[in-house]
Structure formats: structure tokens, C-alpha cells
Design a protein around this motif. Sequence first.
Motif, short mmCIF file in Angstrom:
data_model
loop_
_atom_site.label_atom_id
_atom_site.label_comp_id
_atom_site.label_asym_id
_atom_site.label_seq_id
_atom_site.Cartn_x
_atom_site.Cartn_y
_atom_site.Cartn_z
N UNK A 27 0.84 -1.20 0.00
CA UNK A 27 0.00 0.00 0.00
C UNK A 27 0.87 1.25 0.00
N UNK A 28 1.94 1.25 0.77
CA UNK A 28 2.85 2.41 0.80
C UNK A 28 3.47 2.61 -0.58
N UNK A 66 2.09 18.79 6.74
CA UNK A 66 0.87 18.68 5.94
C UNK A 66 0.95 17.55 4.91
N UNK A 67 2.11 17.35 4.31
CA UNK A 67 2.27 16.26 3.34
C UNK A 67 2.13 14.92 4.04
N UNK A 68 2.71 14.82 5.21
CA UNK A 68 2.60 13.60 6.02
C UNK A 68 1.13 13.29 6.30
N UNK A 69 0.38 14.29 6.69
CA UNK A 69 -1.05 14.08 6.98
C UNK A 69 -1.80 13.58 5.75
N UNK A 70 -1.54 14.21 4.60
CA UNK A 70 -2.21 13.78 3.37
C UNK A 70 -1.80 12.36 2.99
N UNK A 71 -0.52 12.05 3.12
CA UNK A 71 -0.03 10.71 2.77
C UNK A 71 -0.65 9.65 3.67
N UNK A 72 -0.72 9.92 4.97
CA UNK A 72 -1.29 8.94 5.89
C UNK A 72 -2.79 8.76 5.65
N UNK A 73 -3.49 9.85 5.30
CA UNK A 73 -4.92 9.73 4.96
C UNK A 73 -5.09 8.87 3.71
N UNK A 74 -4.23 9.08 2.74
CA UNK A 74 -4.27 8.28 1.52
C UNK A 74 -3.95 6.81 1.84
N UNK A 76 -4.47 5.24 4.67
CA UNK A 76 -5.64 4.68 5.34
C UNK A 76 -6.70 4.30 4.32
N UNK A 77 -6.94 5.17 3.33
CA UNK A 77 -7.95 4.89 2.31
C UNK A 77 -7.57 3.67 1.48
N UNK A 79 -5.59 1.15 2.40
CA UNK A 79 -5.70 -0.04 3.23
C UNK A 79 -7.16 -0.39 3.50
N UNK A 80 -7.99 0.61 3.68
CA UNK A 80 -9.43 0.36 3.90
C UNK A 80 -10.04 -0.26 2.65
N UNK A 81 -9.70 0.26 1.48
CA UNK A 81 -10.23 -0.29 0.23
C UNK A 81 -9.75 -1.73 0.04
N UNK A 82 -8.51 -2.01 0.40
CA UNK A 82 -7.95 -3.35 0.27
C UNK A 82 -8.69 -4.32 1.19
N UNK A 83 -8.99 -3.83 2.37
CA UNK A 83 -9.66 -4.70 3.36
C UNK A 83 -11.05 -5.08 2.92
N UNK A 84 -11.72 -4.17 2.21
CA UNK A 84 -13.10 -4.42 1.83
C UNK A 84 -13.28 -4.68 0.35
N UNK A 85 -12.16 -4.93 -0.34
CA UNK A 85 -12.24 -5.20 -1.79
C UNK A 85 -12.74 -6.60 -2.04
#
Length: 85
Positions: A27-28, A66-74, A76-77, A79-85
Amino acid sequence: MCTDLPPVPSAEDEVFAAFRRRLVREAVAALPGRCPQLVSALAEDPPPTYRELSERLGMPRGSIGPTRSRCLACLRAVLHAERYA
């Protein structure tokens, strides 16, 4: 009997932990732009300072948070999509 020993993970626990680590690494790697380098650097032990990150990644120190925050939000999204794919 000694009860102060840490619990030993089962083979199943180790397999699941390795699977989770692989999912996170994949994911990273799939993140856009500088995110893979930034997130990987932040996962180092010990993590680099913002000054070190700024020099290593060629980013202004003020944009790392701010870049760190955006990257971590991305992340999470993803990983969340992977979990529910």
C-alpha cells in the motif's frame, strides 16, 4: 514455573503479522508522489527529524507535516479499500 516470560506468538500469529506487513508495504509503494519515500522514512527507527527529511527528500520543512497528513490519509484509504475489496 516462571510466569514472567513474554508470550510466544503462534505460527498462525506470525503468518498473519507477515501478511499485514506485506499489505502495508504494498500500500505504501502504491501511494502517489513523494508519499512512499516520506512514509517509509517516517517508519524508520528512530524516525528522522524534519530537518533530515527536508534534506533527504528536497522538501521545505514546513511542508513535511501537511504532506505527512495527506499521505497517511491516503494510506488509510488504500488499506481500507484493500480490506473491503
